[in-house]
Design an enzyme around this catalytic site. Structure first.
Site, PDB file in Angstrom:
ATOM      1  N   ASN A  20      -5.566   2.432   8.849  1.00 60.75           N
ATOM      2  CA  ASN A  20      -4.828   2.336  10.105  1.00 60.75           C
ATOM      3  C   ASN A  20      -5.036   3.629  10.901  1.00 60.75           C
ATOM      4  O   ASN A  20      -5.740   4.537  10.458  1.00 60.75           O
ATOM      5  CB  ASN A  20      -3.340   2.060   9.853  1.00 60.75           C
ATOM      6  CG  ASN A  20      -2.699   3.129   8.980  1.00 60.75           C
ATOM      7  OD1 ASN A  20      -2.641   4.293   9.353  1.00 60.75           O
ATOM      8  ND2 ASN A  20      -2.227   2.722   7.793  1.00 60.75           N
ATOM      9  N   ASP A  33       0.133  -2.378   3.837  1.00 63.49           N
ATOM     10  CA  ASP A  33       0.941  -3.408   3.170  1.00 63.49           C
ATOM     11  C   ASP A  33       0.098  -4.276   2.239  1.00 63.49           C
ATOM     12  O   ASP A  33       0.602  -4.797   1.242  1.00 63.49           O
ATOM     13  CB  ASP A  33       1.620  -4.299   4.208  1.00 63.49           C
ATOM     14  CG  ASP A  33       2.650  -3.539   5.023  1.00 63.49           C
ATOM     15  OD1 ASP A  33       3.342  -2.676   4.443  1.00 63.49           O
ATOM     16  OD2 ASP A  33       2.756  -3.793   6.229  1.00 63.49           O
ATOM     17  N   LYS A  53     -22.218  -2.790  -2.266  1.00 64.49           N
ATOM     18  CA  LYS A  53     -22.078  -3.007  -0.835  1.00 64.49           C
ATOM     19  C   LYS A  53     -22.231  -4.478  -0.486  1.00 64.49           C
ATOM     20  O   LYS A  53     -23.161  -5.151  -0.939  1.00 64.49           O
ATOM     21  CB  LYS A  53     -23.119  -2.176  -0.084  1.00 64.49           C
ATOM     22  CG  LYS A  53     -23.067  -2.351   1.420  1.00 64.49           C
ATOM     23  CD  LYS A  53     -24.152  -1.545   2.112  1.00 64.49           C
ATOM     24  CE  LYS A  53     -24.160  -1.826   3.612  1.00 64.49           C
ATOM     25  NZ  LYS A  53     -25.242  -1.077   4.288  1.00 64.49           N
ATOM     26  N   PHE A  65      10.365   5.637   7.918  1.00 62.42           N
ATOM     27  CA  PHE A  65       9.797   5.579   9.265  1.00 62.42           C
ATOM     28  C   PHE A  65       9.375   4.150   9.568  1.00 62.42           C
ATOM     29  O   PHE A  65       8.998   3.392   8.674  1.00 62.42           O
ATOM     30  CB  PHE A  65       8.588   6.509   9.394  1.00 62.42           C
ATOM     31  CG  PHE A  65       8.948   7.930   9.732  1.00 62.42           C
ATOM     32  CD1 PHE A  65       8.650   8.466  10.970  1.00 62.42           C
ATOM     33  CD2 PHE A  65       9.590   8.732   8.798  1.00 62.42           C
ATOM     34  CE1 PHE A  65       8.979   9.773  11.283  1.00 62.42           C
ATOM     35  CE2 PHE A  65       9.929  10.046   9.093  1.00 62.42           C
ATOM     36  CZ  PHE A  65       9.616  10.562  10.356  1.00 62.42           C
ATOM     37  N   LYS A 105      14.940  -3.031   8.588  1.00 64.41           N
ATOM     38  CA  LYS A 105      14.216  -2.296   7.546  1.00 64.41           C
ATOM     39  C   LYS A 105      15.142  -1.333   6.827  1.00 64.41           C
ATOM     40  O   LYS A 105      15.107  -1.206   5.594  1.00 64.41           O
ATOM     41  CB  LYS A 105      13.039  -1.545   8.177  1.00 64.41           C
ATOM     42  CG  LYS A 105      12.166  -0.796   7.184  1.00 64.41           C
ATOM     43  CD  LYS A 105      10.949  -0.186   7.877  1.00 64.41           C
ATOM     44  CE  LYS A 105      10.032   0.489   6.875  1.00 64.41           C
ATOM     45  NZ  LYS A 105       8.803   1.037   7.526  1.00 64.41           N
ATOM     46  N   LYS A 140      15.879  -2.012   2.797  1.00 63.70           N
ATOM     47  CA  LYS A 140      15.260  -1.108   1.834  1.00 63.70           C
ATOM     48  C   LYS A 140      16.194   0.016   1.376  1.00 63.70           C
ATOM     49  O   LYS A 140      15.759   0.952   0.711  1.00 63.70           O
ATOM     50  CB  LYS A 140      13.968  -0.535   2.417  1.00 63.70           C
ATOM     51  CG  LYS A 140      12.963  -1.655   2.748  1.00 63.70           C
ATOM     52  CD  LYS A 140      11.588  -1.142   3.105  1.00 63.70           C
ATOM     53  CE  LYS A 140      10.654  -2.310   3.397  1.00 63.70           C
ATOM     54  NZ  LYS A 140       9.265  -1.878   3.679  1.00 63.70           N
TER      55      LYS A 140
END
Length: 403
Positions: free
Chosen positions: A209, A278, A288, A323, A337, A341
């Site tokens: 990301n 995730d 490859k 976060f 969230k 959690k």
């Protein structure tokens, strides 16, 4: 931010590294500090007072017996009004004078007259540095509570190599910042995660990301400045490790999970700033992947949820900060969230906002606790955001110290 508005007196002594004091002074002024400079007569052989007067817009003091325009005794005025006195370079001579209570010039007198912290930044020839007399003098000063920034190693101006080079500017600035920072996290273990993870497709490719890790690194640095023992578990970034921080490098979400969980129980404050994948490819290829057609289907499996596991394990002595990077429905998603959690504090940002997304040096965050939104911060430098987050963390954690 930390040094802004602070009154700092820089004592420059007679060593070749005196020219580096000009760079330090310039940096301190840029950071918003009010800087005053005092020089020994030997320092005048290496650099002129005019250099420092131009950089600070303040008169440079060299004469122990001169009075200020207001009639004050200069060495008393400079020493007792300072928030910090830094000696750079700290030669063998000035270290010896300070260790033995000698005050026969402007700088050595400042040291004895100071009520603020006095930071020594040694720089000298390697043989002089290792001389038992010099080592004994430094040991005595350290025992008396004077902080030092250890010199670096490398080629010295005299042509020899070894320990004796003035420490790098970042190390000196960091130590100065710590000396003027309230140590409200002293004695606490803080764990911070930062950056992205990389989930391999094959030996060549991976999925990741856009996280730069800047927010997590800023939090780790700020926690260390405030006295915490900080462990930073970082995914791949292009950032330099913050000073005073133990860093553990990982690649994948599973590696981060293992490193975090094995340290969690003995950590009082955990700040999960990393952008952890995730999902990962179910079957990462050992060779490859070759192009075989116009389409390729990849099957994914879910990674273990680090934040959720920390929430399940969280003890009465711990504070857990999460976060959330969102693109829509920020409040609803953030509170969901946080509750789901079992997080004590959740920091959320809308990454579609200019100045709040990935790779920026700034952030715009909203902070939530179990009762709802706690505060909303405007666009700030990420180091300032980190400071504000830790202000809240300290306030929330103080009642837990008894546990």
């Amino acid at each position: 931010m930390i040094l802004a508005g602070k009154r700092i007196t820089v004592g420059v002594t007679g060593g070749i590294a005196a020219f580096k004091a000009a760079e330090l002074v310039s940096t301190l002024v840029k950071l918003g500090a009010e800087v005053h400079v005092a020089m020994t007569s030997s320092a005048l052989e290496f650099i002129t007072p005019l250099t420092f007067e131009v950089l600070t817009a303040n008169r440079v003091e060299t004469n122990l017996f001169e009075k200020s325009p207001e009639g004050a005794v200069l060495h008393i005025d400079l020493a007792q009004k300072a928030d910090l006195l830094v000696i750079v370079p700290a030669t063998a001579n000035i270290i010896g004078k300070a260790a033995n209570g000698i005050a026969d010039d402007m700088v050595s007198t400042l040291i004895l007259a100071a009520r603020c912290p006095v930071l020594f930044c040694p720089a000298m020839n390697v043989v002089m540095y290792h001389n038992p007399v010099v080592q004994s003098n430094m040991k005595r000063l350290k025992e008396l509570g004077y902080p030092f920034v250890e010199p670096g190693e490398g080629r010295l101006a005299c042509g020899t190599s070894g320990k004796g080079r003035l420490a790098d500017l970042d190390s000196i600035i960091y130590t100065m910042q710590k000396l003027v920072t309230p140590q409200d996290l002293a004695g606490l273990d803080v764990l911070v995660t930062a950056g992205p993870t990389r989930e391999p497709l094959d030996p060549v490719r991976y999925l990741s990301n856009r996280s730069s890790g800047k927010m997590g690194y800023a939090l780790a640095k700020a926690a260390a400045l405030r006295g915490a023992r900080v462990t930073l578990i970082s995914g791949p970034t292009a950032l330099v490790s913050p000073p005073g921080v133990e860093i553990i490098q990982v690649q994948t979400a599973e590696q981060m999970f293992q490193e975090v969980i094995k340290r969690a129980e003995k950590t009082q404050i955990i700040i999960k700033a990393a952008a952890v994948a995730d999902y990962r490819p179910l079957d990462a290829k050992e060779q490859k992947i070759k192009k075989q057609g116009q389409e390729m289907n990849i099957e994914f499996t879910q990674n273990r949820d680090i934040l959720a596991e920390l929430g399940r394990q969280k003890g009465a002595h711990q504070l857990l900060v999460g976060f959330a990077a969102e693109t829509n429905d920020l409040v609803q998603n953030a509170i969901g969230k946080l509750k789901r959690k079992n997080v004590d504090l959740l920091v959320a940002n809308d990454v579609t906002q200019p100045g709040a997304g990935f790779d920026y040096d700034t952030n715009i965050v909203r902070i939530f606790d179990q009762n709802g939104e706690l505060t909303s911060l405007p666009r700030l430098d990420k180091q300032q955001v980190a400071w504000e987050i830790l202000n809240i963390v300290v306030k929330m954690f103080n009642p837990l110290r008894g546990n």
